[in-house]
Design a protein around this motif. Sequence first.
Motif, mmCIF file in Angstrom:
data_model
loop_
_atom_site.group_PDB
_atom_site.id
_atom_site.type_symbol
_atom_site.label_atom_id
_atom_site.label_comp_id
_atom_site.label_asym_id
_atom_site.label_seq_id
_atom_site.Cartn_x
_atom_site.Cartn_y
_atom_site.Cartn_z
ATOM 1 N N GLN A 34 0.840 -1.175 0.000
ATOM 2 C CA GLN A 34 0.000 0.000 0.000
ATOM 3 C C GLN A 34 0.877 1.227 0.000
ATOM 4 O OE1 GLN A 34 -2.280 -0.366 3.555
ATOM 5 N NE2 GLN A 34 -3.426 -2.129 2.866
ATOM 6 N N ALA A 36 2.299 4.668 1.296
ATOM 7 C CA ALA A 36 2.407 5.353 2.581
ATOM 8 C C ALA A 36 2.380 6.846 2.301
ATOM 9 C CB ALA A 36 3.704 4.956 3.294
ATOM 10 N N THR A 44 4.360 -4.326 2.805
ATOM 11 C CA THR A 44 3.629 -4.540 4.047
ATOM 12 C C THR A 44 3.991 -5.872 4.688
ATOM 13 O OG1 THR A 44 1.745 -5.537 2.894
ATOM 14 C CG2 THR A 44 1.682 -3.159 3.242
ATOM 15 N N ASP A 278 -5.706 -10.294 10.647
ATOM 16 C CA ASP A 278 -5.073 -10.355 9.336
ATOM 17 C C ASP A 278 -4.603 -11.792 9.126
ATOM 18 O OD1 ASP A 278 -2.708 -10.144 7.337
ATOM 19 O OD2 ASP A 278 -3.559 -8.120 7.278
ATOM 20 N N ARG A 289 4.431 1.875 15.667
ATOM 21 C CA ARG A 289 3.740 2.687 14.680
ATOM 22 C C ARG A 289 4.736 3.481 13.840
ATOM 23 N NH1 ARG A 289 1.264 8.581 15.825
ATOM 24 N NH2 ARG A 289 0.308 8.992 13.796
ATOM 25 N N ASP A 292 0.911 5.990 9.112
ATOM 26 C CA ASP A 292 -0.452 5.468 9.199
ATOM 27 C C ASP A 292 -0.497 3.952 9.253
ATOM 28 O OD1 ASP A 292 0.423 5.027 6.627
ATOM 29 O OD2 ASP A 292 -1.383 5.793 5.638
ATOM 30 N N ARG A 293 0.602 3.351 9.705
ATOM 31 C CA ARG A 293 0.656 1.890 9.776
ATOM 32 C C ARG A 293 1.103 1.418 11.159
ATOM 33 N NH1 ARG A 293 3.789 -0.054 4.287
ATOM 34 N NH2 ARG A 293 2.132 0.422 2.792
ATOM 35 N N TYR A 295 3.252 -1.784 12.580
ATOM 36 C CA TYR A 295 4.151 -2.872 12.194
ATOM 37 C C TYR A 295 4.255 -3.867 13.352
ATOM 38 C CZ TYR A 295 5.638 -0.168 8.123
ATOM 39 O OH TYR A 295 5.663 0.527 6.933
ATOM 40 N N ALA A 315 2.724 -5.284 8.235
ATOM 41 C CA ALA A 315 2.151 -3.979 8.519
ATOM 42 C C ALA A 315 0.661 -3.997 8.200
ATOM 43 C CB ALA A 315 2.840 -2.900 7.694
ATOM 44 N N VAL A 316 -0.108 -3.308 9.045
ATOM 45 C CA VAL A 316 -1.546 -3.147 8.823
ATOM 46 C C VAL A 316 -1.874 -1.673 8.980
ATOM 47 C CG1 VAL A 316 -2.155 -5.476 9.558
ATOM 48 C CG2 VAL A 316 -2.068 -3.622 11.244
ATOM 49 N N PRO A 317 -2.915 -1.176 8.319
ATOM 50 C CA PRO A 317 -3.274 0.241 8.463
ATOM 51 C C PRO A 317 -3.782 0.526 9.875
ATOM 52 C CG PRO A 317 -4.320 -0.762 6.529
ATOM 53 C CD PRO A 317 -3.763 -1.874 7.343
#
Length: 318
Positions: A34, A36, A44, A278, A289, A292-293, A295, A315-317
Motif C-alpha cells: 500500500q 504510505a 507490508t 489479518d 507505529r 499510518d501503519r 508494524y 504492517a496493517v493500516p
Amino acid sequence: MIRKHPQPVRPSRRAVLGGAVAAFAAAAGAGTAQAAGRGPTWPTEFPLPDGWLPEGITIGSEPYAYMGSRADGAIYRTDLRTGEGRVLHEGAPGLAAIGLELGRDGLLYVSGGGDGTARTVDARTGEPRATHRLTAATGHFVNDVVLLRDRAWFTDSYDAVLYGVPRGRGGGRVRALPLTGDWEQLPGVINANGIVSTPDGRGVIVVKSTPGELYRVDLGTGRADRITLVGADDVVNGDGLVRVGRTLYVVQNRLDVVTVFDLDAGATTATLRRSVTDPRFDVPATAARFRDRLYLVNARFTSPQTPETTFTAVAVPL
C-alpha cells in the motif's frame, strides 16, 4: 481457522551474520503493498533471518524498524521503504532482546528477559553502550520497556515491580518500584508485559497478560489502578502496547488479534472500538507505529522454534 499466506523468500541467518545479506527484492514485494502517504509504495510484509526468534520492535522518526532476537540478543534493522535489512547488533550467547525502545538520544533500550538486565545499544553503529543489572535474583523476566521523561521503565513478568533506568549516556542508579494498589501478582504465569505512557504523561499503562487486564501505574508511588474495560471482558494474552493519543492498541499474541480501545482523559476506562485481524498474523508479539501503519513481528510461539524456522514482520493500516 487462520489461513497462513506462503512465507516470502528470506536469507538464512548464517548468510546475514556473515555479511552476505541476500537480495530482498522479491521479499520486499511479498504480500500486499500500500502507498504510505504520497510517497512510493512500501512493502507490508518483509522477512527476518531464519531462526531469529523475534519479539520486540521499535521505530523512531525515520523509516527504520529495529527488531530484537530472543535467540542471542541480536538486533536487526529493516528499511521500511524497501524491506531490506541487516543485522545491526550481533548479540552474544546467553543474551536476549525482548522489548525494544528507540530514544531521541540515539540509543536502543533493550529488555534482557531472563538474565535480569537492561542494555543500551547505539542505534547507528550497533555498538553496545551499557548494561544495567536490574535484579540479582533468578526467576525474573525483564519483558518490555517505555521511555518517559528521564528514565526507561521496564516490566518484570514474574515480579510485581517496575525498574526505572536513567536515560542517556551517563550513569545513575536503577530504581525498583514495587506495584501496589489493585495489582495482585499471580504465580507461575506471565503477569506484567507491555507498557506505554498514559495520555497525560504522568504515569504508565501496563498490560497483565494473565488474566488479561490493563492497569494505570503512578510512577511516584507504584500504585496500580485497574482500568475498566467497556465492551470487552479482558485482554488475555496481551503483549505489546501502542498508544496514539487516546487510542490504545493491545496485541493479543496467541489470539492473532490487535484490540483497539478508546481511553478516557484519565486512562481509567478503556472502551472497545474495534479488533484488527489479518491472515498474515502468526502469533504477533509486539508492535510499533510509523505514520499510518502498525508494524508487528510474528513471534510464532506455537510453531517449532528452531534455527530453520522462518519469521516475518507485517504492517496493517491504523
